[in-house]
Write an enzyme that holds these catalytic residues in place. Structure first.
Site, short mmCIF file in Angstrom:
data_model
loop_
_atom_site.label_atom_id
_atom_site.label_comp_id
_atom_site.label_asym_id
_atom_site.label_seq_id
_atom_site.Cartn_x
_atom_site.Cartn_y
_atom_site.Cartn_z
N THR A 123 0.82 -1.22 0.00
CA THR A 123 0.00 0.00 0.00
C THR A 123 0.84 1.26 0.00
O THR A 123 0.35 2.35 -0.32
CB THR A 123 -0.92 0.04 1.23
N ARG A 136 -7.15 -2.69 9.07
CA ARG A 136 -7.03 -4.14 8.88
C ARG A 136 -5.56 -4.55 8.94
O ARG A 136 -4.70 -3.91 8.33
CB ARG A 136 -7.64 -4.54 7.54
N CYS A 147 -0.33 7.14 7.38
CA CYS A 147 -1.71 6.65 7.44
C CYS A 147 -2.64 7.78 7.89
O CYS A 147 -2.34 8.51 8.85
CB CYS A 147 -1.80 5.48 8.41
N CYS A 204 2.17 3.06 9.54
CA CYS A 204 1.18 3.22 10.61
C CYS A 204 1.82 3.09 11.99
O CYS A 204 2.94 2.59 12.14
CB CYS A 204 0.09 2.14 10.50
N CYS A 260 -4.51 6.52 11.70
CA CYS A 260 -3.80 6.57 12.99
C CYS A 260 -2.82 7.74 13.08
O CYS A 260 -2.29 8.01 14.17
CB CYS A 260 -3.08 5.26 13.25
N ARG A 273 3.95 6.72 2.84
CA ARG A 273 3.04 7.80 3.19
C ARG A 273 2.43 7.54 4.56
O ARG A 273 2.19 6.40 4.95
CB ARG A 273 1.91 7.96 2.16
N CYS A 332 -2.68 1.04 15.19
CA CYS A 332 -3.62 1.46 14.15
C CYS A 332 -4.81 0.51 14.05
O CYS A 332 -4.64 -0.71 14.05
CB CYS A 332 -2.90 1.52 12.80
#
Length: 376
Positions: free
Chosen positions: A37, A48, A72, A41, A75, A70, A45
């Site tokens: 992705t 999922r 999240c 995080c 969170c 990048r 967090c």
């Protein structure tokens, strides 16, 4: 003496366990990134959980950014830069995480260059618990992770760092809420009794194990309560036992109708070390008063952990008994009650001794889809 490669593997395993447990205590000490992705995080967090093969770890949010990941949006790991845990405490945490047996306070202090007493005070101020308690929580987490992977109970006990099975069973009673063998089966074989009754806030369910009340739920539909208990305890044997739980059920209903009623119930509360600390603090809030999430975080010695405190309130398994409804936003507004803001407002109004008008009663009846009470 374990080599450096073994230490690194132990550290990675501890961090992955923290991610799987969504452990807010680890927030701010490292971040994890998901290659598929491109997002990184906090350990706590709520998103999922990713596949382990797609995860890599970074010491800081800045390092993850430098690697091209990048932040999240759920969170917000960049906010972890506000984390109050200093470098000495963070290093002590990593030493505990990477050790098979928790180091002594003297060993930790020597490793980070502080006196034992000073490290103890700084550690408790930053983490909200002592180094010994942190090590115990890590052992429980390792035990839970090993049991969930399907290994033998005896192997899981020693892999978690327990010198004797008796110590593991003693710790599991509070940390897992059940014996290790039962936890390994996902609660299979455990019997949970429950009872459902109507009250002025809709329908109420009280569920209990042989040790005490494990869940109190509110809803506007009795069948929805039974379904919720089934989801929470998917492998346990749920038995409707209204007669056996009548006294406890009546006590909770009486407390809802008249908040001054004494609640003396045995509890079987299950949660992370941080959640348990939050829930104990919630029980210390007097009826008729409210505090903010920020104030609650300060009382716990974690002034920057406001989101973690809110998450623990949202995970509260015992409506009313653990009074998370007494926590409000900094501006005094009612937010974030898992059983509905209407119920939260009603509970607070009753505790404050405020009268409920006929119009308010009609509104609530409509929301809960209950038959309206007869007019005098």
């Amino acid at each position: 003496m374990p080599d450096k490669e073994t230490d690194v593997e132990a550290l990675i395993e501890a961090r992955w366990s923290a991610v799987m447990a969504r452990d807010h205590l680890a927030d701010g000490r490292f971040v994890y990134a998901v290659r598929t992705t491109g997002i990184f995080c906090r350990p706590g967090c709520p998103s999922r959980r990713p596949a382990r093969r797609n995860v890599c770890f970074f010491e800081t949010a800045q390092a993850a950014l430098a690697a091209g990941f990048r932040s999240c949006l759920r969170c917000r790991p960049l906010d972890a830069l506000e984390n109050p845990v200093d470098d000495s405490v963070a290093r002590a945490c990593r030493l505990i995480e990477a050790s098979e047996a928790p180091p002594s306070l003297d060993e930790l202090a020597a490793a980070v260059g502080l006196s034992p007493g000073y490290l103890h005070r700084r550690f408790k101020a930053g983490m909200g618990m002592t180094p010994k308690a942190y090590g115990a929580a890590l052992k429980i987490r390792r035990l839970a992770s090993a049991l969930s992977s399907g290994v033998k109970v005896s192997d899981a006990i020693y892999a978690a760092g327990y010198a004797a099975s008796s110590r593991a069973y003693e710790a599991a009673a509070g940390g897992l809420g059940m014996a290790p063998s039962v936890y390994r089966r996902g609660g299979e074989g455990e019997s949970i009794r429950y009872a459902v009754a109507a009250c002025s806030l809709g329908w109420l369910a009280v569920a209990a194990t042989g040790r005490g009340v494990v869940a109190i739920e509110l809803s506007d539909d009795a069948d929805a309560l039974r379904e919720a208990l089934g989801r929470r305890f998917p492998k346990a044997r749920l038995v409707e036992a209204s007669t056996a739980l009548a006294r406890w059920l009546d006590a909770v209903v009486a407390h809802i109708e008249a908040p001054g009623a004494l609640l003396d119930l045995p509890l079987d509360v299950r949660g992370t070390a941080f959640q348990l600390r939050v829930w104990r603090e919630l029980q210390a809030i007097p009826a008729g008063t409210t505090i903010s999430y920020a104030t609650l975080a300060r009382r716990l010695g974690r002034p920057k952990a406001v989101r973690a405190v809110a998450g623990a309130c949202a995970a509260n398994p015992l409506a009313v008994v653990i009074p998370c409804h007494r926590v409000v936003a900094a501006d005094g507004k009612l937010r974030g009650y898992r059983w509905g803001l209407t119920r939260k407002a009603r509970l607070l109004a009753r505790e404050a001794g405020e009268d409920e008008t006929d119009e308010e009663e009609d509104d609530l009846v409509q929301i809960l889809r209950l038959p309206a009470p007869p007019r005098p």
